[in-house]
Motif scaffolding. Structure first.
Motif, PDB file in Angstrom:
ATOM      1  N   SER A 158      32.219 -14.643 -38.650  1.00  0.00           N
ATOM      2  CA  SER A 158      31.314 -15.193 -39.647  1.00  0.00           C
ATOM      3  C   SER A 158      29.873 -14.755 -39.424  1.00  0.00           C
ATOM      4  N   ARG A 159      29.572 -14.228 -38.239  1.00  0.00           N
ATOM      5  CA  ARG A 159      28.202 -13.809 -37.946  1.00  0.00           C
ATOM      6  C   ARG A 159      28.002 -12.314 -38.191  1.00  0.00           C
ATOM      7  N   SER A 160      29.017 -11.668 -38.791  1.00  0.00           N
ATOM      8  CA  SER A 160      28.925 -10.222 -38.975  1.00  0.00           C
ATOM      9  C   SER A 160      27.799  -9.818 -39.914  1.00  0.00           C
ATOM     10  N   SER A 161      27.268 -10.750 -40.698  1.00  0.00           N
ATOM     11  CA  SER A 161      26.206 -10.411 -41.638  1.00  0.00           C
ATOM     12  C   SER A 161      24.825 -10.471 -41.001  1.00  0.00           C
ATOM     13  N   LYS A 162      24.741 -10.751 -39.702  1.00  0.00           N
ATOM     14  CA  LYS A 162      23.430 -10.892 -39.060  1.00  0.00           C
ATOM     15  C   LYS A 162      23.300 -10.001 -37.838  1.00  0.00           C
ATOM     16  N   PRO A 163      23.507  -8.703 -37.974  1.00  0.00           N
ATOM     17  CA  PRO A 163      23.353  -7.806 -36.825  1.00  0.00           C
ATOM     18  C   PRO A 163      21.890  -7.486 -36.572  1.00  0.00           C
ATOM     19  N   LEU A 164      21.178  -8.396 -35.889  1.00  0.00           N
ATOM     20  CA  LEU A 164      19.750  -8.218 -35.662  1.00  0.00           C
ATOM     21  C   LEU A 164      19.470  -7.103 -34.667  1.00  0.00           C
ATOM     22  N   PHE A 165      20.376  -6.951 -33.696  1.00  0.00           N
ATOM     23  CA  PHE A 165      20.273  -5.814 -32.786  1.00  0.00           C
ATOM     24  C   PHE A 165      21.682  -5.522 -32.268  1.00  0.00           C
ATOM     25  N   LEU A 166      21.854  -4.418 -31.592  1.00  0.00           N
ATOM     26  CA  LEU A 166      23.191  -3.918 -31.283  1.00  0.00           C
ATOM     27  C   LEU A 166      23.969  -3.658 -32.575  1.00  0.00           C
ATOM     28  N   GLU A 167      23.246  -3.276 -33.614  1.00  0.00           N
ATOM     29  CA  GLU A 167      23.862  -3.184 -34.943  1.00  0.00           C
ATOM     30  C   GLU A 167      25.056  -2.248 -34.968  1.00  0.00           C
ATOM     31  N   GLU A 168      24.922  -1.073 -34.353  1.00  0.00           N
ATOM     32  CA  GLU A 168      26.020  -0.111 -34.380  1.00  0.00           C
ATOM     33  C   GLU A 168      27.246  -0.634 -33.646  1.00  0.00           C
ATOM     34  N   GLU A 169      27.009  -1.208 -32.455  1.00  0.00           N
ATOM     35  CA  GLU A 169      28.130  -1.713 -31.667  1.00  0.00           C
ATOM     36  C   GLU A 169      28.835  -2.871 -32.368  1.00  0.00           C
ATOM     37  N   ILE A 170      28.056  -3.746 -33.004  1.00  0.00           N
ATOM     38  CA  ILE A 170      28.647  -4.891 -33.688  1.00  0.00           C
ATOM     39  C   ILE A 170      29.502  -4.426 -34.865  1.00  0.00           C
ATOM     40  N   SER A 171      28.968  -3.537 -35.688  1.00  0.00           N
ATOM     41  CA  SER A 171      29.726  -3.070 -36.847  1.00  0.00           C
ATOM     42  C   SER A 171      30.965  -2.297 -36.406  1.00  0.00           C
ATOM     43  N   HIS A 172      30.846  -1.552 -35.309  1.00  0.00           N
ATOM     44  CA  HIS A 172      31.980  -0.797 -34.773  1.00  0.00           C
ATOM     45  C   HIS A 172      33.087  -1.748 -34.311  1.00  0.00           C
ATOM     46  N   SER A 173      32.706  -2.818 -33.641  1.00  0.00           N
ATOM     47  CA  SER A 173      33.690  -3.774 -33.141  1.00  0.00           C
ATOM     48  C   SER A 173      34.322  -4.577 -34.273  1.00  0.00           C
ATOM     49  N   LEU A 174      33.539  -4.881 -35.293  1.00  0.00           N
ATOM     50  CA  LEU A 174      34.094  -5.630 -36.420  1.00  0.00           C
ATOM     51  C   LEU A 174      35.082  -4.782 -37.213  1.00  0.00           C
ATOM     52  N   GLU A 175      34.890  -3.471 -37.185  1.00  0.00           N
ATOM     53  CA  GLU A 175      35.841  -2.578 -37.854  1.00  0.00           C
ATOM     54  C   GLU A 175      37.166  -2.555 -37.104  1.00  0.00           C
ATOM     55  N   LEU A 176      37.113  -2.322 -35.809  1.00  0.00           N
ATOM     56  CA  LEU A 176      38.273  -2.415 -34.924  1.00  0.00           C
ATOM     57  C   LEU A 176      37.779  -2.844 -33.552  1.00  0.00           C
ATOM     58  N   PRO A 177      38.321  -3.916 -32.986  1.00  0.00           N
ATOM     59  CA  PRO A 177      37.872  -4.348 -31.655  1.00  0.00           C
ATOM     60  C   PRO A 177      38.283  -3.350 -30.575  1.00  0.00           C
ATOM     61  N   LEU A 178      37.653  -3.463 -29.436  1.00  0.00           N
ATOM     62  CA  LEU A 178      37.867  -2.523 -28.342  1.00  0.00           C
ATOM     63  C   LEU A 178      39.324  -2.453 -27.914  1.00  0.00           C
ATOM     64  N   LEU A 179      39.997  -3.585 -27.837  1.00  0.00           N
ATOM     65  CA  LEU A 179      41.392  -3.607 -27.402  1.00  0.00           C
ATOM     66  C   LEU A 179      42.278  -2.784 -28.321  1.00  0.00           C
ATOM     67  N   TRP A 180      41.947  -2.732 -29.594  1.00  0.00           N
ATOM     68  CA  TRP A 180      42.769  -2.027 -30.574  1.00  0.00           C
ATOM     69  C   TRP A 180      42.450  -0.548 -30.652  1.00  0.00           C
ATOM     70  N   ARG A 181      41.446  -0.086 -29.963  1.00  0.00           N
ATOM     71  CA  ARG A 181      41.016   1.307 -30.063  1.00  0.00           C
ATOM     72  C   ARG A 181      41.656   2.170 -28.973  1.00  0.00           C
ATOM     73  N   VAL A 182      41.863   3.437 -29.304  1.00  0.00           N
ATOM     74  CA  VAL A 182      42.466   4.386 -28.358  1.00  0.00           C
ATOM     75  C   VAL A 182      41.405   4.782 -27.341  1.00  0.00           C
ATOM     76  N   PRO A 183      41.614   4.517 -26.050  1.00  0.00           N
ATOM     77  CA  PRO A 183      40.560   4.763 -25.058  1.00  0.00           C
ATOM     78  C   PRO A 183      39.975   6.168 -25.105  1.00  0.00           C
ATOM     79  N   ARG A 184      40.834   7.204 -25.149  1.00  0.00           N
ATOM     80  CA  ARG A 184      40.308   8.571 -25.114  1.00  0.00           C
ATOM     81  C   ARG A 184      39.454   8.876 -26.337  1.00  0.00           C
ATOM     82  N   MET A 185      39.830   8.328 -27.474  1.00  0.00           N
ATOM     83  CA  MET A 185      39.111   8.629 -28.703  1.00  0.00           C
ATOM     84  C   MET A 185      37.743   7.954 -28.763  1.00  0.00           C
ATOM     85  N   GLU A 186      37.502   7.018 -27.842  1.00  0.00           N
ATOM     86  CA  GLU A 186      36.225   6.308 -27.794  1.00  0.00           C
ATOM     87  C   GLU A 186      35.242   6.917 -26.795  1.00  0.00           C
TER      88      GLU A 186
END
Length: 601
Positions: A224-252
């Motif tokens: 619910s706080r995804s609309s307020k990325p005051l800082f760490l904006e890139e990391e927050i939007s990246h995680s909201l798209e797919l969380p770290l656990l769901w991402r392929v380690p090598r591709m990150e």
């Protein structure tokens, strides 16, 4: 153990059996059978497919479909041209020096925060395979010193990170340790103070097992706080798209190297080692891909069976995602062969074969008797012969190295896959739309997750594989494989369903749910997204039991099967259509190195 005379594993010590390479000139000869009965099926208005009884694939009465797959964009000459400047002795020596510098960082680590951040950074930079023992010792020390789980209530980012690393590495930890953080976050009523902490909590929440409501609540509150990325904006939007656990380690790795380079607490030796290691590993991929490309060219299967997808580089890319570490190069080479053959056979069932032909082919695969192929049409003889040779080569190598006969398991996995393919084809020809449950009970097998798992396990090396684990997988007892395969399947369906329906394919999960419930496509897609989240929780729950059966290297592969499904189908069909995103991703992982200006590397 005595072998029958026809067995592949002849008793000739120190002798390597070389199987003949199959080319069109060596294809089995067949008689021309012309008995044909065509039965039109009008399901799919502009894509008429015919149920036929034929033994001749050239029969003019058979309407063969085409999926209109785009052509291969990675030709043989391009693959052969791949080269790297990071294979020199200078680079190896520099890497060894940097490795010792990072190892010293582990030895000199003091304090919970420094140790946890170092472990997390090393992992996300793709260097953890160099420091397995150091990471384990550091986590053991932290875990044993905090046996009573005295989590600080002041530093949300660190404690959520500690929880995530514990769960990732198999340490027992209750969700209750984060309860106060979640409650305090809820009491803020939307006032965001610690975005880094909230992001860390959000990532930790995806390690929830079934029924862990505290973690589920933490995930929803942070959504619910995804609309307020005051800082760490890139990391927050990246995680909201797919969380770290769901991402392929090598591709990150490459993306995180770029992020780490901008951090104030960046350690120069760690950054340089990450860049250099990335490029040196990439250089090993070049040689592995060239091996696979030469095999595929010599086989000439894509020329004989032109209706099938020609996706050698994409198949290799899949297998980098499954296991990226340099020591598993043979696994990647052999699994690229298997994935290519699965892709071709999938197109036989999904696009080209008549129902009667598919029944005959399924029976031939399940019996796996070379004498049964005489009645198959020529294109199916080609498929069977190539598959038989490939499986025998793999099985022989495993038997020679480990004295374990894996052939029955490899063959059965293809039998199970073709049986599941045939079920879908039968639904298609009859116009039957299964319930979502009927569909998924079959579709987690047709996505080839169980087959890939069994074949990948056989390639881990003689120190890792055990007959008991093969039996466990052979009987479909692994929930880990089931739920990883389900994630793969649902991600595939979400991306490809629309185009497949346009060309008149069998109903997939979206259509099954819509037909069963009357829901709209939008609601059906939301439901599948929920099923993916549920499958992740089920997979997390099954990890404890899996660690008692499988080595950690194989557990990572199984998890990565689900991750690669989400990755390759994140922006559409990244396999069949070779879209811009998949091309850019392949270039960044396999082709383009990261600039490193140290010691001539």
């Amino acid at each position: 153990m005595a072998f029958r005379r026809h067995n592949l594993f002849v008793q000739r010590p120190q002798t390597i059996l070389t199987l003949p390479r199959l080319t069109p000139a060596l294809l089995l000869q067949t008689h021309d059978h012309s008995n044909t009965v065509a039965i039109p099926n009008t399901r799919g208005k502009s894509h008429v497919r015919y149920a036929v009884s034929s033994r001749n694939s050239n029969d003019p009465f058979i309407a063969r479909r085409s999926a209109n797959y785009p052509p291969n964009i990675w030709d043989y000459e391009f693959v052969e041209s791949l080269t790297s400047d990071y294979k020199s002795e200078i680079c190896r020596n520099r890497a060894q020096k940097l490795r010792e510098n990072v190892r010293a960082m582990f030895v000199g680590a003091s304090g919970l925060q420094y140790s946890l951040k170092l472990i997390d950074t090393v992992q996300r930079l793709g260097l953890d395979y160099h420091f397995r023992s150091e990471i384990k010792r550091a986590l053991d020390k932290i875990y044993n010193n905090g046996k009573d789980n005295h989590f600080s209530q002041d530093d949300l980012a660190i404690e959520a990170l500690r929880f995530r690393l514990y769960r990732q590495h198999g340490y027992e930890i209750s969700q209750d340790v984060l309860k106060n953080f979640v409650e305090e976050t809820n009491q803020n009523k939307g006032k965001v103070k610690d975005l880094e902490g909230l992001l860390s909590l959000y990532e930790a929440s995806f390690y929830a097992c079934e029924g862990e409501e505290i973690l589920n609540e933490a995930r929803q509150r942070n959504d619910s706080r995804s609309s307020k990325p005051l800082f760490l904006e890139e990391e927050i939007s990246h995680s909201l798209e797919l969380p770290l656990l769901w991402r392929v380690p090598r591709m990150e790795v490459r993306r995180f190297i770029n992020i780490y380079e901008t951090k104030q607490d960046m350690h120069p030796s760690l950054l340089e080692f990450a860049k250099l290691d990335f490029n040196m590993v990439q250089a090993t991929y070049h040689e592995e891909l060239k091996y696979a490309s030469r095999w595929w060219r010599d086989l000439a299967l894509h020329e004989s069976l032109s209706f099938a997808r020609n996706r050698l580089v994409e198949c290799f890319f899949w297998n980098i995602g499954f296991n990226s570490e340099p020591e598993f190069g043979n696994l990647r080479k052999q699994m690229t062969k298997i994935c290519n053959l699965v892709s071709v056979i999938d197109d036989v069932y999904d696009v080209y074969g008549s129902l009667d032909e598919l029944k005959m082919f399924t029976e031939a695969i399940q019996r796996w008797d070379i004498s049964t192929v005489d009645n198959l049409p020529q294109y199916m003889k080609i498929c069977f012969s190539v598959l038989d040779n490939t499986i025998k080569e793999m099985g022989y190598e495993v038997r020679r190295n480990s004295n374990l006969d894996v052939m029955p398991y490899l063959k059965k996995s293809f039998g199970d896959l073709c049986k599941a393919f045939l079920a879908e084809a039968t639904w298609y020809y009859s116009g039957y739309i299964p319930t979502l449950e009927e569909y998924t009970d079959n579709a987690w097998i047709t996505i080839a997750g169980p087959l890939v798992s069994i074949h990948a396990y056989s390639q881990l090396g003689d120190q890792e594989i055990r007959r008991e684990a093969f039996e466990y997988m052979n009987n479909n007892q692994s929930d880990l494989i089931r739920w990883s395969s389900m994630i793969f399947r649902l991600a595939d369906d979400l991306a490809t369903s629309k185009k497949e329906q346009e060309r008149g394919d069998v109903a997939k999960s979206i259509e099954c749910y819509m037909h069963e419930t009357g829901a709209s496509e939008s609601i059906a897609r939301q439901h599948l997204q929920h099923l993916i989240s549920d499958a992740w929780e089920k997979m997390n729950t099954s990890l404890s039991a899996s660690r008692g059966v499988f080595p950690s290297s194989f557990i990572n592969i199984i998890q990565n099967i689900g991750r690669m499904g989400q990755y390759m189908y994140q922006y559409g069909d990244g396999y069949g259509s070779s879209n811009r995103e998949s091309k850019d991703r392949i270039m960044s992982i396999i082709v383009k190195p990261i600039p490193v200006n140290k010691m001539g590397c």
